[in-house]
Design an enzyme around this catalytic site. Sequence first.
Site, PDB file in Angstrom:
ATOM      1  N   GLY A 122      -6.955   0.761  -1.171  1.00 29.09           N
ATOM      2  CA  GLY A 122      -5.602   1.166  -1.599  1.00 29.09           C
ATOM      3  C   GLY A 122      -4.605   0.059  -1.318  1.00 29.09           C
ATOM      4  CB  THR A 158      -2.701  -1.936  -5.891  1.00 23.89           C
ATOM      5  OG1 THR A 158      -3.030  -0.549  -5.830  1.00 23.89           O
ATOM      6  CG2 THR A 158      -3.900  -2.764  -6.244  1.00 23.89           C
ATOM      7  CB  SER A 159       1.133   0.612  -4.354  1.00 26.07           C
ATOM      8  OG  SER A 159       1.400   1.873  -3.830  1.00 26.07           O
ATOM      9  CB  ILE A 162       0.784   2.022   4.004  1.00 26.66           C
ATOM     10  CG1 ILE A 162       2.017   2.935   4.190  1.00 26.66           C
ATOM     11  CG2 ILE A 162       0.229   1.620   5.358  1.00 26.66           C
ATOM     12  CD1 ILE A 162       1.719   4.323   4.757  1.00 26.66           C
ATOM     13  N   GLY A 163      -0.912   0.021   2.095  1.00 27.62           N
ATOM     14  CA  GLY A 163      -2.074  -0.860   1.924  1.00 27.62           C
ATOM     15  C   GLY A 163      -1.661  -2.260   1.496  1.00 27.62           C
ATOM     16  CB  SER A 191      -0.782  11.956   7.468  1.00 27.33           C
ATOM     17  OG  SER A 191       0.450  12.624   7.297  1.00 27.33           O
ATOM     18  CE1 TYR A 223      -2.435  13.167   2.238  1.00 27.26           C
ATOM     19  CE2 TYR A 223      -0.718  14.338   3.437  1.00 27.26           C
ATOM     20  CZ  TYR A 223      -1.363  13.157   3.101  1.00 27.26           C
ATOM     21  OH  TYR A 223      -0.939  11.972   3.661  1.00 27.26           O
TER      22      TYR A 223
HETATM   23  N1  LIG Z   1       3.826   7.486   2.218  1.00 28.84           N
HETATM   24  C1  LIG Z   1       3.791   8.487   3.067  1.00 28.84           C
HETATM   25  O1  LIG Z   1       4.780   9.236   3.248  1.00 28.84           O
HETATM   26  C2  LIG Z   1       2.566   8.724   3.902  1.00 28.84           C
HETATM   27  C3  LIG Z   1       2.678   9.500   5.066  1.00 28.84           C
HETATM   28  C4  LIG Z   1       1.542   9.721   5.839  1.00 28.84           C
HETATM   29  C5  LIG Z   1       0.320   9.170   5.441  1.00 28.84           C
HETATM   30  N2  LIG Z   1       0.244   8.428   4.306  1.00 28.84           N
HETATM   31  C6  LIG Z   1      -1.072   7.895   3.927  1.00 28.84           C
HETATM   32  O2  LIG Z   1      -0.978   6.498   3.761  1.00 28.84           O
HETATM   33  C7  LIG Z   1      -2.012   6.042   2.881  1.00 28.84           C
HETATM   34  C8  LIG Z   1      -1.418   5.077   1.881  1.00 28.84           C
HETATM   35  O3  LIG Z   1      -0.493   5.756   1.082  1.00 28.84           O
HETATM   36  P1  LIG Z   1       0.845   5.088   0.518  1.00 28.84           P
HETATM   37  O4  LIG Z   1       1.970   5.837   1.085  1.00 28.84           O
HETATM   38  O5  LIG Z   1       0.805   3.614   0.681  1.00 28.84           O
HETATM   39  O6  LIG Z   1       0.677   5.530  -1.010  1.00 28.84           O
HETATM   40  P2  LIG Z   1       0.693   4.724  -2.384  1.00 28.84           P
HETATM   41  O7  LIG Z   1       1.842   3.791  -2.430  1.00 28.84           O
HETATM   42  O8  LIG Z   1       0.582   5.778  -3.426  1.00 28.84           O
HETATM   43  O9  LIG Z   1      -0.665   3.872  -2.352  1.00 28.84           O
HETATM   44  C9  LIG Z   1      -1.926   4.453  -2.529  1.00 28.84           C
HETATM   45  C10 LIG Z   1      -2.964   3.362  -2.759  1.00 28.84           C
HETATM   46  O10 LIG Z   1      -4.240   4.003  -2.894  1.00 28.84           O
HETATM   47  C11 LIG Z   1      -4.857   3.556  -4.096  1.00 28.84           C
HETATM   48  N3  LIG Z   1      -5.653   4.639  -4.660  1.00 28.84           N
HETATM   49  C12 LIG Z   1      -5.226   5.879  -5.045  1.00 28.84           C
HETATM   50  N4  LIG Z   1      -6.245   6.587  -5.543  1.00 28.84           N
HETATM   51  C13 LIG Z   1      -7.332   5.779  -5.485  1.00 28.84           C
HETATM   52  C14 LIG Z   1      -8.692   5.930  -5.878  1.00 28.84           C
HETATM   53  N5  LIG Z   1      -9.145   7.057  -6.440  1.00 28.84           N
HETATM   54  N6  LIG Z   1      -9.548   4.887  -5.691  1.00 28.84           N
HETATM   55  C15 LIG Z   1      -9.098   3.743  -5.155  1.00 28.84           C
HETATM   56  N7  LIG Z   1      -7.842   3.535  -4.751  1.00 28.84           N
HETATM   57  C16 LIG Z   1      -6.966   4.538  -4.931  1.00 28.84           C
HETATM   58  C17 LIG Z   1      -3.701   3.140  -5.013  1.00 28.84           C
HETATM   59  O11 LIG Z   1      -4.097   2.115  -5.918  1.00 28.84           O
HETATM   60  P3  LIG Z   1      -4.539   2.325  -7.449  1.00 28.84           P
HETATM   61  O12 LIG Z   1      -3.601   3.329  -8.051  1.00 28.84           O
HETATM   62  O13 LIG Z   1      -4.446   0.947  -8.024  1.00 28.84           O
HETATM   63  O14 LIG Z   1      -5.949   2.800  -7.373  1.00 28.84           O
HETATM   64  C18 LIG Z   1      -2.719   2.551  -4.000  1.00 28.84           C
HETATM   65  O15 LIG Z   1      -3.051   1.205  -3.754  1.00 28.84           O
HETATM   66  C19 LIG Z   1      -2.617   7.317   2.281  1.00 28.84           C
HETATM   67  O16 LIG Z   1      -3.844   7.594   2.929  1.00 28.84           O
HETATM   68  C20 LIG Z   1      -1.602   8.408   2.600  1.00 28.84           C
HETATM   69  O17 LIG Z   1      -2.184   9.675   2.724  1.00 28.84           O
HETATM   70  C21 LIG Z   1       1.330   8.183   3.524  1.00 28.84           C
END
Ligand SMILES: NC(=O)c1ccc[n+]([C@@H]2O[C@H](COP(=O)([O-])OP(=O)(O)OC[C@H]3O[C@@H](n4cnc5c(N)ncnc54)[C@H](OP(=O)(O)O)[C@@H]3O)[C@@H](O)[C@H]2O)c1
Length: 258
Positions: free
Chosen positions: A8, A10-11, A13-14, A138, A151
């Site tokens: 993950g 591409t956007s 936290i990753g 989370s 979730y």
């Molecule tokens: N943001 C928050 O508020 C928050 C809070 C607590 C925990 N988290 C956790 O933090 C982590 C990262 O989330 P984020 O906030 O950075 O979200 P995000 O900006 O939506 O990033 C999600 C990443 O996961 C990839 N992804 C999604 N579905 C996928 C799939 N089927 N196969 C491969 N890659 C996939 C996306 O890339 P592609 O679309 O290119 O595949 C993207 O790079 C997650 O585990 C989330 O549960 C987030």
Amino acid sequence: MKTVLITGATSGIGEAFAQIFAKNGISLFLVSRDIQKLESVSKSIAKISDVPIQTFAIDLSEGDSANKVFHFAVEKGIQIDYLVNNAGIGDYGEFQYMDEQKIATLLELNVVTLTKLTRLFLEKMVQKDFGRILNVASTAAFQPGPLMAVYFASKAYVLHFSLAVAKELEKTNVTLTTLCPGPTHSNFAHTASIQKLKMFSDKNLPSALEVAEFGFSAMMSGKKLAIHGFMNRMKAFFIKFIPLDLILSEISKMLEKA
Ligand SMILES: NC(=O)c1ccc[n+]([C@@H]2O[C@H](COP(=O)([O-])OP(=O)(O)OC[C@H]3O[C@@H](n4cnc5c(N)ncnc54)[C@H](OP(=O)(O)O)[C@@H]3O)[C@@H](O)[C@H]2O)c1
């Protein structure tokens, strides 16, 4: 040179993790679905660091995806020293009306693939007696989440699974850190259709970079648990003393859309 595998990447936290590892001279193996986004992230990282970058586009919600990632790394001769299991998605709505396929996709991505990748890459780390793994859970992991039932439960799994394995690894030089972010600025809320929830309209929402920096430092020092934000740490501690019915109704209210 050491190498990190980030899912993950591409956007959000990753992507922030990818920038931080690159700035620290660690080469990147970036995995997510969209090849164009992977290329664009690689190009922007190449402007700030000259570390080698390898990408692999794959849907990590597919059953055999973890094995495919592992075999790709073996074929390319990439040795993984750091693993960041970050890719994850959210859901929203009453469980009885949730789309079955969406539930399966979420569980495969958030739970099954994360577990398989941890297992596959851990073995070599233990053999060479070095490795750092970070699994992104989370603050949702600390209580049930009515309206986001699957979730919240998936993140409770990540937390408990990762803490248990971290304990087992104490006799080795390999560590496993569980990162628990609270609401964070990224695409997550939009993808989960929860951007209108009050918690995501907070102007002081932490940036993905802030959360990733916090996670990176916890991972490097081998901490078992890293909850981002003072208030989130307080809530995770005090929730143990609150009656379950009260927790359920408060979380339910918090997750209701205005
Ligand atoms: N943001 C928050 O508020 C928050 C809070 C607590 C925990 N988290 C956790 O933090 C982590 C990262 O989330 P984020 O906030 O950075 O979200 P995000 O900006 O939506 O990033 C999600 C990443 O996961 C990839 N992804 C999604 N579905 C996928 C799939 N089927 N196969 C491969 N890659 C996939 C996306 O890339 P592609 O679309 O290119 O595949 C993207 O790079 C997650 O585990 C989330 O549960 C987030």
